[in-house]
Design an enzyme around this catalytic site. Structure first.
Site, PDB file in Angstrom:
ATOM      1  N   HIS A  22      13.727  52.615  54.206  1.00 21.90           N
ATOM      2  CA  HIS A  22      12.820  53.008  53.125  1.00 21.90           C
ATOM      3  C   HIS A  22      12.223  54.398  53.331  1.00 21.90           C
ATOM      4  CE1 HIS A  22      10.084  52.191  49.789  1.00 21.90           C
ATOM      5  NE2 HIS A  22      10.651  51.014  49.623  1.00 21.90           N
ATOM      6  N   GLU A  42      17.614  53.555  48.459  1.00 19.46           N
ATOM      7  CA  GLU A  42      17.794  52.432  49.379  1.00 19.46           C
ATOM      8  C   GLU A  42      19.132  51.757  49.115  1.00 19.46           C
ATOM      9  OE1 GLU A  42      13.998  50.086  48.813  1.00 19.46           O
ATOM     10  OE2 GLU A  42      13.617  51.879  47.631  1.00 19.46           O
ATOM     11  N   HIS A  66      10.405  43.008  49.895  1.00 21.86           N
ATOM     12  CA  HIS A  66      10.719  43.594  51.200  1.00 21.86           C
ATOM     13  C   HIS A  66      10.398  42.652  52.367  1.00 21.86           C
ATOM     14  CE1 HIS A  66      11.799  47.113  49.090  1.00 21.86           C
ATOM     15  NE2 HIS A  66      10.649  47.743  49.072  1.00 21.86           N
TER      16      HIS A  66
HETATM   17  C1  BGC Z   1      10.512  49.121  45.312  1.00 22.19           C
HETATM   18  C2  BGC Z   1       9.252  49.463  44.567  1.00 22.19           C
HETATM   19  C3  BGC Z   1       8.093  49.277  45.487  1.00 22.19           C
HETATM   20  C4  BGC Z   1       8.280  50.139  46.691  1.00 22.19           C
HETATM   21  C5  BGC Z   1       7.197  49.896  47.692  1.00 22.19           C
HETATM   22  C6  BGC Z   1      10.619  50.029  46.475  1.00 22.19           C
HETATM   23  O1  BGC Z   1      11.745  49.721  47.217  1.00 22.19           O
HETATM   24  O2  BGC Z   1      11.638  49.212  44.496  1.00 22.19           O
HETATM   25  O3  BGC Z   1       9.096  48.639  43.438  1.00 22.19           O
HETATM   26  O4  BGC Z   1       6.873  49.572  44.860  1.00 22.19           O
HETATM   27  O5  BGC Z   1       9.506  49.866  47.309  1.00 22.19           O
HETATM   28  O6  BGC Z   1       6.674  51.033  48.158  1.00 22.19           O
END
Ligand code: BGC
Length: 385
Positions: free
Chosen positions: A214, A352, A140
């Site tokens: 998210h 997402e 991210h």
């Molecule tokens: C990911 C997870 C990650 C989470 C973080 C998601 O988008 O796919 O692996 O732990 O985000 O909170």
């Protein structure tokens, strides 16, 4: 007339806005479909003294609060089948909690949503090392992604729409990414109560971009328990299997005959405890679905989430080719959310819309490269009930 006015004031109070702040036209509009122009309030301050504001807006029966920090959807309220509102998005009540422990609750994600293997990629023969923040990988956008930045926010009303423009400029080299990236995200609440997200970005050097949102959904209300009884449908015949570090292997595997088949409505919990290697890696679902429609110029319907108990429904349409369905596997009961209730594994899920994880290292995946002169564009529409 008198009754209308009381309804308006009750609605405004529930949305956390002073009823006196509403003008006559706003009151009339709110009585019809809950329309409220964005109202700005101080939410808190970061350790360095920077002010973080919250913006409250409403339209067509949907109410939301958005923070300038991370473009975070701090709450999103929709009615159940009897008209009772609940906040269906996990979050926190204070800025301190967001800074200290948020697993990206409600945030805008950038410069690159999901993982890049070892935080490394090569572009035009030059290799780049990104900030690594998830074991050996970059997740991210790295340690200080777009979710941890203060965005410039501008309210707007356009016809029957209300919304916010959010701007963030990521400088050349930030988190290891090449090029100054200018991002603009538009949050629109339509007269139908849809929440539309339009992403745009430009760069001054070739770079990679994959922006997403998210939000952790629980349609029964945040803090109300597990979402395993929610019914989910995803229009995808394939998904991208991962290795133990949740990096795609490069294969596009068929969902048929596996727990990953959500082509027909199925509860989130139905197959989540199957001892499938991929579910062991993710501790549940944490994968990218390859949407059958592919990349499209206009948002197309790709997923539906339904909570049978409340009757609340979320439908997602997107221009993107992928959908990361994450079943809240790493929520572990170590903190409490907005309403003061503890969040445990499976208490929410994320949907997402995105390009595939690790695309910069996967020549066969749709490209995430953005070059000077090009405009990155992506749109996702969330519709309720
Ligand atoms: C990911 C997870 C990650 C989470 C973080 C998601 O988008 O796919 O692996 O732990 O985000 O909170």
């Amino acid at each position: 007339m008198e009754m209308n006015r009381r309804t308006v004031i009750a609605g405004a109070a529930a949305a956390g806005v002073a009823a006196t702040a509403l003008g006559g036209t706003a009151q009339a509009a709110q009585a019809k479909g809950g329309s409220q122009k964005p109202v700005k309030k101080l939410f808190g301050k970061l350790a360095d003294g920077t002010s973080v504001h919250s913006w409250s807006l409403a339209n067509g029966g949907t109410r939301m609060k958005v923070l300038s920090y991370g473009g975070i959807v701090q709450s999103l309220e929709i009615p159940d089948r009897r008209g009772r509102y609940a906040n269906v998005s996990l979050g926190f009540a204070t800025i301190e909690d967001y800074v200290a422990k948020s697993p990206y609750f409600g945030a805008l994600i950038g410069r690159y949503g999901n993982r890049i293997d070892k935080g490394r990629f090569a572009l035009d023969g030059k290799s780049h090392q990104l900030s690594v923040n998830d074991g050996a990988n970059s997740l991210h956008g790295g340690a200080q992604g777009f979710d941890k930045r203060v965005w410039d926010v501008e309210p707007f009303t356009k016809g029957s729409d209300v919304g916010l423009y959010l701007y963030y400029t990521s400088v050349d080299g930030e988190m290891g990414y090449p090029g100054t990236l200018k991002a603009k995200v538009t949050y629109t609440l339509t007269a139908h109560g849809d929440w539309r997200v339009d992403y745009e970005a430009t760069t001054d050097k070739a770079t990679v971009v994959n922006l997403t949102s998210h939000v952790y959904w629980n349609l029964a209300g945040e803090g109300s328990g597990s979402v395993y009884d929610h019914e989910l449908k995803i229009a995808a015949s394939r998904y991208t299997p991962v290795d133990s570090g949740l990096i795609p292997t490069g294969e596009l595997a068929a969902v048929a005959g596996t727990p990953f088949d959500f082509r027909r409505h199925k509860t989130v919990g139905e197959d989540i405890r199957e001892a499938h290697q991929q579910l062991l890696y993710g501790q549940g679902f944490d994968h990218n679905w390859v949407l059958d429609k592919g990349i499209t110029a206009r948002p197309e319907q790709i997923a539906t989430l339904e909570d049978p108990s409340s009757g609340r429904t979320l439908r997602i349409a997107t221009t993107e080719p992928g959908l990361q369905f994450y079943s809240g596997n790493f929520l572990d009961g170590t903190f409490a959310g907005t309403g003061g209730r503890i969040y445990r594994q499976g208490d929410a899920l994320c949907l997402e819309t995105q390009h595939f994880p690790d695309s910069p290292n996967q020549p066969d995946f749709p490209s995430t490269v953005l070059r000077p002169g090009q405009v990155y564009r992506s749109t996702t529409v969330h519709s309720f009930n």
